[in-house]
Design a protein around this motif. Structure first.
Motif, PDB file in Angstrom:
ATOM      1  N   ASN A 149       0.250  91.589   5.330  1.00  0.00           N
ATOM      2  CA  ASN A 149      -0.903  90.862   4.783  1.00  0.00           C
ATOM      3  C   ASN A 149      -0.642  90.476   3.328  1.00  0.00           C
ATOM      4  OD1 ASN A 149      -3.469  89.876   4.336  1.00  0.00           O
ATOM      5  ND2 ASN A 149      -4.408  91.899   4.116  1.00  0.00           N
ATOM      6  N   LYS A 150      -0.144  91.448   2.565  1.00  0.00           N
ATOM      7  CA  LYS A 150       0.131  91.194   1.142  1.00  0.00           C
ATOM      8  C   LYS A 150       1.264  90.177   0.992  1.00  0.00           C
ATOM      9  CE  LYS A 150      -1.721  95.339  -0.864  1.00  0.00           C
ATOM     10  NZ  LYS A 150      -1.543  96.561  -1.597  1.00  0.00           N
ATOM     11  N   GLU A 151       2.317  90.365   1.786  1.00  0.00           N
ATOM     12  CA  GLU A 151       3.468  89.450   1.717  1.00  0.00           C
ATOM     13  C   GLU A 151       3.018  88.017   1.981  1.00  0.00           C
ATOM     14  OE1 GLU A 151       7.608  91.446   3.121  1.00  0.00           O
ATOM     15  OE2 GLU A 151       5.961  91.622   4.537  1.00  0.00           O
ATOM     16  N   GLU A 152       2.178  87.867   2.990  1.00  0.00           N
ATOM     17  CA  GLU A 152       1.716  86.519   3.358  1.00  0.00           C
ATOM     18  C   GLU A 152       0.901  85.865   2.246  1.00  0.00           C
ATOM     19  OE1 GLU A 152       1.691  87.093   8.199  1.00  0.00           O
ATOM     20  OE2 GLU A 152      -0.217  87.125   7.129  1.00  0.00           O
ATOM     21  N   LYS A 153       0.260  86.716   1.450  1.00  0.00           N
ATOM     22  CA  LYS A 153      -0.540  86.186   0.329  1.00  0.00           C
ATOM     23  C   LYS A 153       0.281  86.108  -0.951  1.00  0.00           C
ATOM     24  CE  LYS A 153      -5.007  87.702   2.035  1.00  0.00           C
ATOM     25  NZ  LYS A 153      -5.897  88.840   2.083  1.00  0.00           N
ATOM     26  N   GLY A 154       1.565  86.429  -0.853  1.00  0.00           N
ATOM     27  CA  GLY A 154       2.450  86.382  -2.015  1.00  0.00           C
ATOM     28  C   GLY A 154       2.187  87.510  -3.003  1.00  0.00           C
ATOM     29  N   LYS A 155       1.538  88.574  -2.533  1.00  0.00           N
ATOM     30  CA  LYS A 155       1.250  89.708  -3.431  1.00  0.00           C
ATOM     31  C   LYS A 155       2.395  90.716  -3.378  1.00  0.00           C
ATOM     32  CE  LYS A 155      -3.796  89.719  -2.968  1.00  0.00           C
ATOM     33  NZ  LYS A 155      -4.906  90.494  -2.387  1.00  0.00           N
ATOM     34  N   HIS A 170      -2.045  85.101  13.700  1.00  0.00           N
ATOM     35  CA  HIS A 170      -2.391  84.858  12.304  1.00  0.00           C
ATOM     36  C   HIS A 170      -3.137  86.037  11.708  1.00  0.00           C
ATOM     37  CE1 HIS A 170      -1.164  80.849  13.176  1.00  0.00           C
ATOM     38  NE2 HIS A 170      -2.017  80.788  14.170  1.00  0.00           N
ATOM     39  N   THR A 192      -4.206  89.332  10.028  1.00  0.00           N
ATOM     40  CA  THR A 192      -3.655  90.045   8.887  1.00  0.00           C
ATOM     41  C   THR A 192      -4.297  91.415   8.727  1.00  0.00           C
ATOM     42  OG1 THR A 192      -5.224  88.836   7.548  1.00  0.00           O
ATOM     43  CG2 THR A 192      -2.964  88.044   7.535  1.00  0.00           C
ATOM     44  N   GLN A 193      -5.524  91.555   9.180  1.00  0.00           N
ATOM     45  CA  GLN A 193      -6.235  92.828   9.013  1.00  0.00           C
ATOM     46  C   GLN A 193      -6.489  93.460  10.364  1.00  0.00           C
ATOM     47  OE1 GLN A 193      -7.097  94.205   6.213  1.00  0.00           O
ATOM     48  NE2 GLN A 193      -6.840  92.586   4.730  1.00  0.00           N
TER      49      GLN A 193
END
Ligand SMILES: Nc1ncnc2c1ncn2[C@@H]1O[C@H](COP(=O)(O)OS(=O)(=O)O)[C@@H](OP(=O)(O)O)[C@H]1O
Length: 372
Positions: A226-232, A93, A95-96
């Motif tokens: 990370n961005k993809e997972e946050k929908g960014k 999980h 992301t960073q």
């Protein structure tokens, strides 16, 4: 009491004697002699109680002995991989990078253990294989690892909490064990080397280095995921790494800065001598972890424990995992992501940019890593 019974009674001691008493008691009851029967039965009881008491005592003594050996040797610390599995699932999980993930390899303690400052740190590089290196090292009985990245020396807010705060975040260890933490940000952040030196000028430093271009792509992918997972939304790698105006490499792009190894190494060498570092090739570690782990054992001056049969190549993952009987204990999905295809012209520019940088690094450390 019959002669036959007396003969039986006089025979045997301990457990066999008691068995015989049982036979005697039954014979007495059959004969109908009540007094002898009571005597024999009380004899039977006291004998049985004594035997039970002896067994109980032996049991308690054995338990204490086993517990003592178990906790003072530290052997139990490496006996199961549950912490590793937990760590692996945590990193799925992630992301960073590995920031704040993982668990301590040894969360319990006995009177023989205490939390100690690390005598060895994996200082980098980000996306170099630092997590696999740390987790594999954790299998060694003379090593305890901090599961989480500490970010103590690079984050001013943490650093000002003091060394005691840092120490308390380390795993419990026995006196003969080496505590290791890993925070890849240490290698590239400005004031870290000086602070580490202030804590322990004779510390041992592990540095696992990956081809700077591959490292950058992996670094980029980490942030993009990370961005993809946050929908960014996110930019293409090519757009981030190339300066639109000049067409050259954008040196201000953080992954580029992180991959200029000679700059960071020169800073560390102001504080530590080269023999305090063990430089590990990320590519060689991925191909053959055992040889590199054996180098670490020699560097840390600990018993050679790493054997080939402790690891197994996992075709699906594309890297080595820990062998746990029939299972492969591998790191999570955040490791070994499929890298995006990069425009060959951009790749060529990156190779040309890093070639002289790499040469400077090779001459600084006296090792040619053979990056293209
Ligand atoms: N045995 C084994 N198991 C798992 N991962 C392995 C292993 N050997 C090398 N690698 C490569 O390590 C890369 C991730 O590096 P780090 O663990 O240093 O990443 S991080 O900076 O902590 O986020 C990661 O890079 P990517 O493939 O780019 O994801 C892995 O390929």
């Amino acid at each position: 009491m019959t002669a036959k019974m007396k003969k039986k009674k006089s025979k045997g001691q301990g457990l066999s004697g008691c068995t015989k008493v049982l036979t005697q008691s039954q014979s007495i009851q059959t004969d109908g002699n009540s007094i002898d029967s009571v005597k024999a039965s009380s004899k039977f009881c006291s004998c049985r109680q004594r035997v039970l008491a002896i067994f109980l005592l032996i049991g308690i003594v054995c338990c204490f002995c086993i517990y003592g050996i178990y906790t003072s040797s530290g052997a139990h610390l490496k006996s199961d991989l549950s912490s590793y599995t937990e760590m692996s699932s945590n990193t799925q999980h992630e992301t960073q990078g590995d920031y704040d993930f993982g668990v301590d390899s040894y969360p319990f303690h006995s009177r023989h253990t205490q939390r100690r400052l690390p005598q060895c740190i994996i200082i980098g590089v980000r996306k170099g294989g630092t997590r696999a290196l740390l987790n594999f090292l954790d299998l060694h009985p003379d090593i305890q690892t901090a599961g989480r990245e500490m970010h103590f020396f690079d984050e001013p807010d943490r650093y000002k909490l003091g060394l005691n705060w840092y120490r308390k975040r380390m795993p419990f260890s026995f006196r003969n064990q080496i505590t290791i933490e890993k925070t890849p940000a240490y290698f590239v952040e400005e004031h870290v080397a000086g602070k580490v030196h202030e804590m322990n000028s004779s510390i041992k430093l592990l540095l696992i280095l990956r081809d700077p271009v591959e490292r950058m792509i992996s670094d980029y992918l980490q942030v993009r995921t990370n961005k993809e997972e946050k929908g960014k939304s996110y930019h293409r790698f090519e757009d981030l790494v190339i300066d639109k105006e000049t067409g050259g490499i954008r040196e201000s792009y953080t992954p580029v800065r992180r991959s200029k190894y000679h700059v960071h190494m020169a800073r560390w060498l102001k504080y530590f001598s080269l023999d305090q570092f063990l430089l590990i090739s990320s590519e060689r570690f991925a191909e053959d972890p055992v040889t590199q782990l054996q180098r670490v054992e020699a560097f840390l001056d600990i018993d050679p424990q790493f054997k080939r049969d402790m690891f197994v190549y996992n075709e699906t993952k594309g890297f080595y995992c820990i062998r746990d009987e029939d299972e492969h204990v591998c790191l999570g999905e955040s490791k070994g992501r499929k890298h995006p295809n990069i425009d060959p012209a951009v790749l060529a520019k990156l190779r040309a940019f890093f070639r002289p940088q790499n040469k400077k690094f090779y001459s600084l450390v006296g090792v040619n890593f053979g990056w293209p």
